[in-house]
Design a protein around this motif. Structure first.
Motif, PDB file in Angstrom:
ATOM      1  N   LYS A  12      -0.936   2.903   0.077  1.00 59.13           N
ATOM      2  CA  LYS A  12      -2.145   3.403   0.723  1.00 59.13           C
ATOM      3  C   LYS A  12      -3.271   3.566  -0.292  1.00 59.13           C
ATOM      4  O   LYS A  12      -4.411   3.181  -0.021  1.00 59.13           O
ATOM      5  N   LEU A  13      -2.962   4.106  -1.457  1.00 58.36           N
ATOM      6  CA  LEU A  13      -3.986   4.258  -2.495  1.00 58.36           C
ATOM      7  C   LEU A  13      -4.508   2.891  -2.953  1.00 58.36           C
ATOM      8  O   LEU A  13      -5.718   2.700  -3.122  1.00 58.36           O
ATOM      9  N   ILE A  14      -3.621   1.935  -3.106  1.00 59.00           N
ATOM     10  CA  ILE A  14      -4.036   0.584  -3.499  1.00 59.00           C
ATOM     11  C   ILE A  14      -4.926  -0.022  -2.422  1.00 59.00           C
ATOM     12  O   ILE A  14      -5.932  -0.667  -2.725  1.00 59.00           O
ATOM     13  N   SER A  15      -4.599   0.226  -1.155  1.00 59.67           N
ATOM     14  CA  SER A  15      -5.434  -0.306  -0.068  1.00 59.67           C
ATOM     15  C   SER A  15      -6.832   0.314  -0.074  1.00 59.67           C
ATOM     16  O   SER A  15      -7.775  -0.266   0.457  1.00 59.67           O
ATOM     17  N   HIS A  16      -6.965   1.493  -0.693  1.00 59.37           N
ATOM     18  CA  HIS A  16      -8.280   2.136  -0.815  1.00 59.37           C
ATOM     19  C   HIS A  16      -9.014   1.720  -2.080  1.00 59.37           C
ATOM     20  O   HIS A  16     -10.123   2.189  -2.330  1.00 59.37           O
ATOM     21  N   GLY A  17      -8.404   0.859  -2.891  1.00 61.96           N
ATOM     22  CA  GLY A  17      -9.096   0.280  -4.037  1.00 61.96           C
ATOM     23  C   GLY A  17      -8.829   0.913  -5.383  1.00 61.96           C
ATOM     24  O   GLY A  17      -9.535   0.620  -6.346  1.00 61.96           O
ATOM     25  N   PHE A  74     -10.935   9.408  -3.588  1.00 60.95           N
ATOM     26  CA  PHE A  74      -9.738   8.796  -3.017  1.00 60.95           C
ATOM     27  C   PHE A  74      -8.990   9.768  -2.101  1.00 60.95           C
ATOM     28  O   PHE A  74      -8.331   9.344  -1.154  1.00 60.95           O
ATOM     29  N   ALA A  75      -9.107  11.052  -2.352  1.00 59.11           N
ATOM     30  CA  ALA A  75      -8.522  12.035  -1.433  1.00 59.11           C
ATOM     31  C   ALA A  75      -9.292  12.021  -0.119  1.00 59.11           C
ATOM     32  O   ALA A  75      -8.696  12.083   0.960  1.00 59.11           O
ATOM     33  N   TYR A  76     -10.621  11.944  -0.203  1.00 52.98           N
ATOM     34  CA  TYR A  76     -11.429  11.887   1.027  1.00 52.98           C
ATOM     35  C   TYR A  76     -11.137  10.616   1.813  1.00 52.98           C
ATOM     36  O   TYR A  76     -11.005  10.651   3.041  1.00 52.98           O
ATOM     37  N   LEU A  77     -11.023   9.492   1.113  1.00 55.37           N
ATOM     38  CA  LEU A  77     -10.680   8.232   1.782  1.00 55.37           C
ATOM     39  C   LEU A  77      -9.285   8.319   2.400  1.00 55.37           C
ATOM     40  O   LEU A  77      -9.056   7.797   3.498  1.00 55.37           O
ATOM     41  N   TYR A  78      -8.374   8.949   1.705  1.00 56.18           N
ATOM     42  CA  TYR A  78      -7.008   9.102   2.195  1.00 56.18           C
ATOM     43  C   TYR A  78      -7.002   9.797   3.547  1.00 56.18           C
ATOM     44  O   TYR A  78      -6.303   9.392   4.472  1.00 56.18           O
ATOM     45  N   LEU A  79      -7.815  10.830   3.671  1.00 55.86           N
ATOM     46  CA  LEU A  79      -7.892  11.576   4.929  1.00 55.86           C
ATOM     47  C   LEU A  79      -8.691  10.819   5.980  1.00 55.86           C
ATOM     48  O   LEU A  79      -8.340  10.816   7.156  1.00 55.86           O
TER      49      LEU A  79
END
Length: 140
Positions: A12-17, A74-79
């Motif tokens: 998931k983190l990799i998918s967010h860049g 990345f925490a904001y994108l995660y949510l």
């Protein structure tokens, strides 16, 4: 059944860049920071808004201590990209000026899941673009 939570969080983190810049890679390479994201995923899975806020606070403290405050994005994108985020939003304006807004989700979501996603969206909209610029500035 789903595989390892660690692999899930990494993908998931990799998918967010995160793997696209040296600064972003810190989220995968720093074990304590990565474990903070695993805790964030557990809080999201449990749909526990208080635990999500605590996990984001821990991530924020950790990235600040590393001198990489901008990685909080990345925490904001995660949510923002959690299941509580609508798949589609429709807005209709009637002749009398009334605006109707309807949303479609990928699956049935609880009010707490929507709150978590909305909170992440709000923070991403407030400061996400500038934080991402800082992340991508580390690419040079």
């Amino acid at each position: 059944m789903q595989g390892s939570i660690y692999e899930f969080v990494k993908k998931k983190l990799i998918s967010h860049g995160v793997s696209q810049t040296p600064d972003g890679l810190v989220t995968l390479e720093n074990k304590l920071l990565f474990l903070d994201f695993v805790q964030l995923e557990r809080a999201v899975r449990n749909a526990n808004f208080d635990a999500v806020q605590s996990a984001v606070k821990r991530i924020d403290e950790r990235v600040r201590s590393l001198g990489k405050r901008h990685l909080i994005v990345f925490a904001y994108l995660y949510l923002f990209f959690s299941d509580g985020t609508p798949e589609r939003t429709h807005t209709d304006t009637k002749d009398d000026g009334v605006v109707l807004r309807s949303v479609e989700y990928r699956r049935a979501v609880t009010p707490e899941e929507r709150l978590i996603a909305d909170w992440g969206s709000l923070w991403f909209e407030r400061c996400g673009k500038s934080l991402l610029r800082a992340v991508y500035a580390s690419k040079t």
